[in-house]
Design a protein around this motif. Structure first.
Motif: not given
Length: 190
Positions: A126-134
């Motif tokens: 979860k990041e400020p700009a939305g969810n990311s797959f890392r």
């Protein structure tokens, strides 16, 4: 009439396995990007060393690798880069907080005896700009890499001069084969 939350509960129950399946698919897709990238980079380095010596290989990591990563990023709609805890090029190789944590974990796993060859890590963040797959795939230092990344006594005067010219604040030395040099990092917005 009060709405029931029952359909939301069902949706949540069905979404978890679907998310796990999607994560597994994205992991495979990321691996399918990272492994050929790493193989091609190793081939380019070997070719450069054969044709012009270790100081020529510096240009592979400086110019060819970022171009390859940029091309793969555009082609696949992701951000692919190489990161490290000891950077040579701070503009391109500085790990963010999440990447730093994963790299430290990779180093701890190697210290406990795990082989880095298949070492990778995935997470939905979860990041400020939305969810990311890392996704991160460890890069272990190979024996030929000590010519540019080894201890000071392993780096020739020509290579040192070239590194000082191209990377005056270089931190990417002092490694021995088998250590984690860094990782290929892939980030995909969800």
């Amino acid at each position: 009439m009060k709405k029931s939350s029952f359909p939301l509960v069902l949706l949540a129950l069905f979404a978890a396995p679907a998310l796990a399946d999607n994560i597994a698919i994205m992991q495979e897709e990321s691996r399918a990007m990272a492994l050929p990238f790493m193989k091609k980079l190793a081939e380019e380095n070997k070719k450069a060393v054969t044709e012009g010596g270790p100081e020529t290989a510096i240009m592979v990591c400086k110019d060819i690798a970022p171009n390859m990563a940029g091309e793969a990023s555009r082609k696949n709609g992701v951000r692919m880069t190489r990161v490290s805890l000891k950077v040579r090029n701070p503009m391109l190789g500085t790990a963010d907080a999440w990447e730093q944590k994963v790299l430290q974990d990779f180093e701890a796993r190697v210290a406990k005896g795990e082989k880095p060859d298949n070492m990778e890590f995935v997470e939905v963040v979860k990041e400020p700009a939305g969810n990311s797959f890392r996704y991160m795939k460890a890069i272990a230092l190979q024996s030929g890499c000590v010519a540019c990344h080894g201890t000071p006594d392993q780096i020739s005067a020509k290579v040192r001069t070239r590194l000082n010219e191209d990377y005056p604040n270089d931190k990417a030395i002092g490694y021995v084969p088998g250590q984690i040099r860094g990782a290929v990092s892939i980030k995909r917005a969800l």
